[in-house]
Design a protein around this motif. Structure first.
Motif, short mmCIF file in Angstrom:
data_model
loop_
_atom_site.label_atom_id
_atom_site.label_comp_id
_atom_site.label_asym_id
_atom_site.label_seq_id
_atom_site.Cartn_x
_atom_site.Cartn_y
_atom_site.Cartn_z
N ASP A 99 0.79 -1.23 0.00
CA ASP A 99 0.00 0.00 0.00
C ASP A 99 0.82 1.28 0.00
N GLY A 100 2.10 1.20 -0.26
CA GLY A 100 2.88 2.43 -0.41
C GLY A 100 4.30 2.38 0.11
N LEU A 101 4.57 1.51 1.06
CA LEU A 101 5.93 1.48 1.62
C LEU A 101 6.95 1.03 0.58
N ALA A 102 6.61 0.06 -0.26
CA ALA A 102 7.56 -0.40 -1.29
C ALA A 102 7.92 0.75 -2.23
N ALA A 103 6.92 1.51 -2.66
CA ALA A 103 7.18 2.65 -3.54
C ALA A 103 7.99 3.72 -2.82
N ALA A 104 7.70 3.94 -1.55
CA ALA A 104 8.44 4.94 -0.77
C ALA A 104 9.90 4.51 -0.59
N LEU A 105 10.12 3.22 -0.37
CA LEU A 105 11.49 2.71 -0.25
C LEU A 105 12.24 2.88 -1.57
N ALA A 106 11.58 2.56 -2.68
CA ALA A 106 12.22 2.71 -4.00
C ALA A 106 12.57 4.16 -4.26
N ALA A 107 11.65 5.07 -3.93
CA ALA A 107 11.91 6.51 -4.14
C ALA A 107 13.05 6.98 -3.24
N MET A 108 13.09 6.50 -2.00
CA MET A 108 14.16 6.88 -1.08
C MET A 108 15.51 6.45 -1.64
N LEU A 109 15.59 5.23 -2.18
CA LEU A 109 16.85 4.76 -2.74
C LEU A 109 17.23 5.52 -4.01
N ARG A 110 16.26 5.89 -4.84
CA ARG A 110 16.55 6.71 -6.02
C ARG A 110 17.12 8.06 -5.60
N ASP A 111 16.47 8.69 -4.62
CA ASP A 111 16.95 9.98 -4.12
C ASP A 111 18.34 9.85 -3.52
N LEU A 112 18.53 8.80 -2.75
CA LEU A 112 19.83 8.55 -2.13
C LEU A 112 20.91 8.40 -3.19
N GLY A 113 20.63 7.64 -4.23
CA GLY A 113 21.60 7.46 -5.32
C GLY A 113 21.95 8.78 -5.97
N GLY A 114 20.95 9.60 -6.23
CA GLY A 114 21.20 10.91 -6.83
C GLY A 114 22.02 11.80 -5.93
N GLU A 115 21.70 11.81 -4.65
CA GLU A 115 22.44 12.64 -3.70
C GLU A 115 23.89 12.18 -3.57
N LEU A 116 24.11 10.87 -3.50
CA LEU A 116 25.48 10.37 -3.38
C LEU A 116 26.27 10.60 -4.66
N ARG A 117 25.61 10.48 -5.83
CA ARG A 117 26.29 10.78 -7.10
C ARG A 117 26.69 12.24 -7.15
#
Length: 151
Positions: A99-117
């Protein structure tokens, strides 16, 4: 056996960390019975080994708090832990993930990847600037030394 939690995998060409699937064998045996717990730990498989900076950000309690707020989770506090190539999502359940946590986790990891890059790119630019400055300094020193004669 594993179950996918995303309809499609992110672009792997970036090398960003993402989640692949839930490790079903790591779920409580009581699921689907009268003894099913309200929350439990759900192990999710990462696409690759987790780096030190990634791990620190993922396991930061503030990350779990933000995710819980995003999905309106109630009950015991959500907790994220990295174990080898697995993300242990503690104090959750399959319904919350669906109901949303999987999508929120995926978005968090995408954001994290962008920030670390971006941080890595900034460090690379700063390192290049230091190399250029050192070369300029070395050339200037060499030019000054080459004008001195001991005759």
């Amino acid at each position: 056996m594993t179950t996918a939690i995303q309809p499609h995998a992110p672009d792997a060409s970036t090398g960003d960390l993402h989640l692949l699937s839930i490790l079903e064998s790591g779920l409580p045996a009581e699921l689907g019975t009268a003894d099913e717990p309200a929350t439990y730990t759900v192990p999710v498989v990462f696409s690759r080994q987790v780096g030190r900076d990634e791990r620190a950000r993922i396991e930061d309690p503030a990350t779990a708090r933000r995710l819980a707020e995003q999905i309106g989770a109630t009950g015991p506090p959500l907790r994220l832990a990295v174990s080898d190539r697995r993300l242990l999502v503690e104090n959750t359940n399959l319904d919350q993930l669906r109901d949303g946590l999987a999508a929120a986790l995926a978005a968090m990891l995408r954001d994290l990847g962008g920030e670390l890059r971006a941080a890595s790119d900034e460090r690379a630019v700063a390192a290049d600037a230091r190399v250029v400055e050192e070369r300029r300094r070395s050339d200037a020193t060499h030019a000054a030394v080459s004008t001195i004669r001991f005759e």
